[in-house]
Motif scaffolding. Structure first.
Motif, PDB file in Angstrom:
ATOM      1  N   VAL A   1      -5.596  -4.473   3.666  1.00  0.00           N
ATOM      2  CA  VAL A   1      -4.478  -4.940   2.829  1.00  0.00           C
ATOM      3  C   VAL A   1      -3.127  -4.700   3.507  1.00  0.00           C
ATOM      4  CG1 VAL A   1      -3.322  -4.669   0.598  1.00  0.00           C
ATOM      5  CG2 VAL A   1      -5.825  -4.541   0.737  1.00  0.00           C
ATOM      6  N   ALA A   2      -2.979  -3.566   4.165  1.00  0.00           N
ATOM      7  CA  ALA A   2      -1.696  -3.208   4.775  1.00  0.00           C
ATOM      8  C   ALA A   2      -1.314  -4.226   5.846  1.00  0.00           C
ATOM      9  CB  ALA A   2      -1.795  -1.816   5.387  1.00  0.00           C
ATOM     10  N   THR A   3      -0.031  -4.546   5.917  1.00  0.00           N
ATOM     11  CA  THR A   3       0.447  -5.574   6.832  1.00  0.00           C
ATOM     12  C   THR A   3       1.168  -4.960   8.037  1.00  0.00           C
ATOM     13  OG1 THR A   3       2.580  -5.770   5.702  1.00  0.00           O
ATOM     14  CG2 THR A   3       0.767  -7.178   4.910  1.00  0.00           C
ATOM     15  N   THR A   4       1.346  -5.780   9.056  1.00  0.00           N
ATOM     16  CA  THR A   4       2.044  -5.336  10.260  1.00  0.00           C
ATOM     17  C   THR A   4       3.475  -4.917   9.936  1.00  0.00           C
ATOM     18  OG1 THR A   4       0.682  -6.786  11.636  1.00  0.00           O
ATOM     19  CG2 THR A   4       2.786  -6.051  12.565  1.00  0.00           C
TER      20      THR A   4
ATOM     21  N   GLY B   1       4.752  -4.132   6.958  1.00  0.00           N
ATOM     22  CA  GLY B   1       4.754  -3.002   6.042  1.00  0.00           C
ATOM     23  C   GLY B   1       4.424  -1.694   6.728  1.00  0.00           C
ATOM     24  N   ASN B   2       3.538  -1.748   7.714  1.00  0.00           N
ATOM     25  CA  ASN B   2       3.204  -0.553   8.478  1.00  0.00           C
ATOM     26  C   ASN B   2       4.451   0.044   9.122  1.00  0.00           C
ATOM     27  OD1 ASN B   2       2.298   1.138  10.765  1.00  0.00           O
ATOM     28  ND2 ASN B   2       0.252   0.391  10.253  1.00  0.00           N
ATOM     29  N   LEU B   3       5.314  -0.816   9.667  1.00  0.00           N
ATOM     30  CA  LEU B   3       6.542  -0.344  10.305  1.00  0.00           C
ATOM     31  C   LEU B   3       7.510   0.263   9.301  1.00  0.00           C
ATOM     32  CD1 LEU B   3       7.163  -3.320  12.739  1.00  0.00           C
ATOM     33  CD2 LEU B   3       6.621  -0.968  13.406  1.00  0.00           C
ATOM     34  N   LEU B   4       7.467  -0.201   8.062  1.00  0.00           N
ATOM     35  CA  LEU B   4       8.446   0.218   7.067  1.00  0.00           C
ATOM     36  C   LEU B   4       7.947   1.321   6.144  1.00  0.00           C
ATOM     37  CD1 LEU B   4       9.914  -3.269   6.054  1.00  0.00           C
ATOM     38  CD2 LEU B   4      10.955  -1.535   7.526  1.00  0.00           C
ATOM     39  N   GLN B   5       6.739   1.826   6.365  1.00  0.00           N
ATOM     40  CA  GLN B   5       6.242   2.876   5.485  1.00  0.00           C
ATOM     41  C   GLN B   5       7.124   4.116   5.584  1.00  0.00           C
ATOM     42  OE1 GLN B   5       2.396   4.744   6.725  1.00  0.00           O
ATOM     43  NE2 GLN B   5       2.515   3.301   8.435  1.00  0.00           N
ATOM     44  N   ARG B   6       7.211   4.834   4.478  1.00  0.00           N
ATOM     45  CA  ARG B   6       8.061   6.014   4.402  1.00  0.00           C
ATOM     46  C   ARG B   6       7.274   7.275   4.755  1.00  0.00           C
ATOM     47  NH1 ARG B   6      12.624   5.128   1.167  1.00  0.00           N
ATOM     48  NH2 ARG B   6      13.537   6.576   2.673  1.00  0.00           N
ATOM     49  N   THR B   7       8.004   8.343   5.002  1.00  0.00           N
ATOM     50  CA  THR B   7       7.382   9.600   5.379  1.00  0.00           C
ATOM     51  C   THR B   7       6.452  10.123   4.286  1.00  0.00           C
ATOM     52  OG1 THR B   7       7.825  11.869   6.084  1.00  0.00           O
ATOM     53  CG2 THR B   7       9.298  10.955   4.431  1.00  0.00           C
ATOM     54  N   ARG B   8       5.459  10.896   4.706  1.00  0.00           N
ATOM     55  CA  ARG B   8       4.559  11.543   3.740  1.00  0.00           C
ATOM     56  C   ARG B   8       4.981  12.977   3.460  1.00  0.00           C
ATOM     57  NH1 ARG B   8       3.405   6.378   4.572  1.00  0.00           N
ATOM     58  NH2 ARG B   8       1.554   5.694   3.436  1.00  0.00           N
ATOM     59  N   CYS B   9       6.194  13.348   3.775  1.00  0.00           N
ATOM     60  CA  CYS B   9       6.691  14.682   3.436  1.00  0.00           C
ATOM     61  C   CYS B   9       6.540  14.903   1.930  1.00  0.00           C
ATOM     62  CB  CYS B   9       8.157  14.812   3.831  1.00  0.00           C
ATOM     63  SG  CYS B   9       8.925  16.357   3.256  1.00  0.00           S
ATOM     64  N   PRO B  10       5.881  15.980   1.508  1.00  0.00           N
ATOM     65  CA  PRO B  10       5.664  16.190   0.069  1.00  0.00           C
ATOM     66  C   PRO B  10       6.957  16.392  -0.712  1.00  0.00           C
ATOM     67  CG  PRO B  10       4.967  18.114   1.323  1.00  0.00           C
ATOM     68  CD  PRO B  10       5.232  17.028   2.315  1.00  0.00           C
ATOM     69  N   TYR B  11       8.006  16.854  -0.061  1.00  0.00           N
ATOM     70  CA  TYR B  11       9.281  17.033  -0.755  1.00  0.00           C
ATOM     71  C   TYR B  11       9.942  15.686  -1.019  1.00  0.00           C
ATOM     72  CZ  TYR B  11       8.611  21.915   0.399  1.00  0.00           C
ATOM     73  OH  TYR B  11       8.087  23.188   0.492  1.00  0.00           O
ATOM     74  N   PHE B  12       9.698  14.711  -0.160  1.00  0.00           N
ATOM     75  CA  PHE B  12      10.189  13.362  -0.389  1.00  0.00           C
ATOM     76  C   PHE B  12       9.426  12.692  -1.532  1.00  0.00           C
ATOM     77  CE2 PHE B  12       9.501   8.789   0.548  1.00  0.00           C
ATOM     78  CZ  PHE B  12      10.813   8.326   0.416  1.00  0.00           C
ATOM     79  N   GLN B  13       8.145  12.953  -1.618  1.00  0.00           N
ATOM     80  CA  GLN B  13       7.307  12.270  -2.606  1.00  0.00           C
ATOM     81  C   GLN B  13       7.326  12.927  -3.989  1.00  0.00           C
ATOM     82  OE1 GLN B  13       3.452  11.984  -0.569  1.00  0.00           O
ATOM     83  NE2 GLN B  13       3.984   9.887  -0.016  1.00  0.00           N
ATOM     84  N   ASP B  14       7.914  14.103  -4.094  1.00  0.00           N
ATOM     85  CA  ASP B  14       7.982  14.818  -5.371  1.00  0.00           C
ATOM     86  C   ASP B  14       9.425  14.795  -5.863  1.00  0.00           C
ATOM     87  OD1 ASP B  14       7.997  16.588  -7.486  1.00  0.00           O
ATOM     88  OD2 ASP B  14       6.799  18.128  -6.463  1.00  0.00           O
ATOM     89  N   VAL B  15       9.696  14.011  -6.900  1.00  0.00           N
ATOM     90  CA  VAL B  15      11.077  13.829  -7.359  1.00  0.00           C
ATOM     91  C   VAL B  15      11.650  15.090  -8.006  1.00  0.00           C
ATOM     92  CG1 VAL B  15      10.842  11.337  -7.656  1.00  0.00           C
ATOM     93  CG2 VAL B  15      10.273  12.864  -9.566  1.00  0.00           C
TER      94      VAL B  15
ATOM     95  N   THR C   1       0.804  -1.227   0.000  1.00  0.00           N
ATOM     96  CA  THR C   1       0.000   0.000   0.000  1.00  0.00           C
ATOM     97  C   THR C   1       0.832   1.270   0.000  1.00  0.00           C
ATOM     98  OG1 THR C   1      -0.180  -0.091   2.416  1.00  0.00           O
ATOM     99  CG2 THR C   1      -1.947  -1.114   1.152  1.00  0.00           C
ATOM    100  N   ASN C   2       2.061   1.201   0.478  1.00  0.00           N
ATOM    101  CA  ASN C   2       2.963   2.351   0.425  1.00  0.00           C
ATOM    102  C   ASN C   2       3.981   2.198  -0.701  1.00  0.00           C
ATOM    103  OD1 ASN C   2       5.606   3.730   2.451  1.00  0.00           O
ATOM    104  ND2 ASN C   2       4.182   4.829   1.158  1.00  0.00           N
ATOM    105  N   LEU C   3       4.579   1.027  -0.814  1.00  0.00           N
ATOM    106  CA  LEU C   3       5.626   0.805  -1.811  1.00  0.00           C
ATOM    107  C   LEU C   3       5.131   1.038  -3.230  1.00  0.00           C
ATOM    108  CD1 LEU C   3       8.421  -0.159  -2.685  1.00  0.00           C
ATOM    109  CD2 LEU C   3       7.595  -2.514  -2.487  1.00  0.00           C
ATOM    110  N   VAL C   4       3.979   0.511  -3.574  1.00  0.00           N
ATOM    111  CA  VAL C   4       3.477   0.653  -4.945  1.00  0.00           C
ATOM    112  C   VAL C   4       3.191   2.118  -5.265  1.00  0.00           C
ATOM    113  CG1 VAL C   4       1.609   0.039  -6.529  1.00  0.00           C
ATOM    114  CG2 VAL C   4       2.596  -1.702  -5.039  1.00  0.00           C
ATOM    115  N   ASP C   5       2.654   2.857  -4.303  1.00  0.00           N
ATOM    116  CA  ASP C   5       2.440   4.293  -4.530  1.00  0.00           C
ATOM    117  C   ASP C   5       3.763   5.009  -4.814  1.00  0.00           C
ATOM    118  OD1 ASP C   5      -0.280   4.237  -4.269  1.00  0.00           O
ATOM    119  OD2 ASP C   5      -0.312   4.925  -2.193  1.00  0.00           O
TER     120      ASP C   5
END
Length: 339
Positions: free
Chosen positions: A106-109, A111-125, A32-36
């Protein structure tokens, strides 16, 4: 679409071997995080190693009263499990406060621990980000940072960790079980699993290359302890924490025998409030004592231009949560909450 290879692992050993043979691989659980992140171009793995057929889907009670949660247990199943709801209500509440019902299914235990930050600067290449590309700078520091860290940040990164579940695990003194290949396993305290950014913001956790999260182990719940999770956010659902708190409390003869307090939304990792805990242990927990203990913890905060409100918000959340637990542990009904 950038091409990538796909491997479906049949065992932990097979998954670790596939990772070792394919540099740039990523393990896939719920995705749920990796594919996004792959869609945004933030993550570009050469290979996805599917773990979903591994036997990591159970919640098991251990002989001494601990509970072992497999890394592939969906968040919704974990939140609803009778052992979790009865013994670790803060964990159930934290899970239900995260994302949407569809994602929790769908999200797993792990995967929840390994999700990355939602900082918009991180998500915008197109934007500078030391976490995504070390050495490019932190766009958020002088940019939009209302949602960012007030504790433990560095010149390199001011991002926050997004997980609600991880905050509860930190307060519950859980451990993360890791498999490193060739049968090697180790456990890491949940409070030490995630890192502060320092000079290496690209490293979110202490996990070693190729290691697989296999389980989360919850210690036996003290018979007299009570716990809860509180979260403040911009909207009532599908929003990450501006500030959150997980608290565990046990009283003995009117004094605090055990207390654990962890903040979310304030730092690069769940923030265990050790100063506040030290002030509260052994004390008669009046409102004034609680306020002073939480203030002593948050004196460490270094708010930025636009997020000083988080310090006040976190203080109020923590005092409210601890006050509720104190009344509950003392056999008193909780005070009515202001709408």
């Amino acid at each position: 679409m950038k091409p990538f290879a796909y491997v479906r692992a049949g065992s932990l050993r097979e998954a670790a071997a596939a990772y070792a043979q394919r540099p740039g691989s990523r393990y896939l659980g719920g995705g749920t995080n990796l594919v996004d992140l792959m869609k945004h171009g933030v993550e570009t793995p050469g290979t996805l190693i599917d773990l979903t057929r591994l036997p990591l889907h159970e919640v098991e009670e251990q002989p001494a009263g601990a509970v072992r949660v497999g890394a592939l247990v969906p968040n919704s199943d974990l939140a609803a499990h009778p052992l979790v709801r009865s013994r670790y209500p803060a964990l159930s509440q934290a899970l239900l406060a995260g994302a949407s019902g569809q994602l929790r299914n769908v999200a797993t235990t792990g995967g929840n621990l390994l999700q990355r930050t939602r900082c918009p600067y991180f998500q915008d290449v197109s934007k500078p980000c030391n976490k995504r590309e070390p050495g490019t700078g932190c766009g958020a520091r002088e940019g939009v940072h209302r949602d960012h860290a007030v504790l433990g940040h560095s010149e390199q990164c001011i991002a926050t960790h997004p997980s609600d579940m991880a905050v509860a695990l930190a307060a519950l003194d859980a451990e993360i079980e890791l498999y490193g290949g060739e049968g090697a396993t180790r456990r890491v305290a949940a409070t030490e699993f995630h890192r502060l950014p320092g000079e290496e913001p690209e490293r979110d956790t202490v996990i070693r290359p190729g290691e697989i999260i296999t389980a989360v182990v919850l210690p036996p719940a003290p018979a007299g302890a009570v716990s809860l999770y509180r979260k403040a956010r911009d909207r009532a659902s599908y929003a990450f924490a501006l500030a959150s708190v997980a608290a565990v409390l046990e009283l003995d003869a009117g004094r605090v025998r055990h207390v654990a307090l962890a903040f979310g939304g304030l730092a690069h990792r769940p923030w265990r409030a050790t100063i506040a805990e030290e002030r509260l242990i052994g004390a008669e927990p009046s409102d004034a004592v609680v306020r002073e203990a939480v203030e002593a913890e948050l004196d460490r905060a270094r708010p930025l231009r636009d997020n000083a409100f988080k310090v006040v918000l976190a203080h109020r959340l923590a005092c409210d949560a601890l006050g509720t637990l104190i009344r509950s542990a003392g056999g008193q009904p909780p005070l009515p909450r202001t709408p």
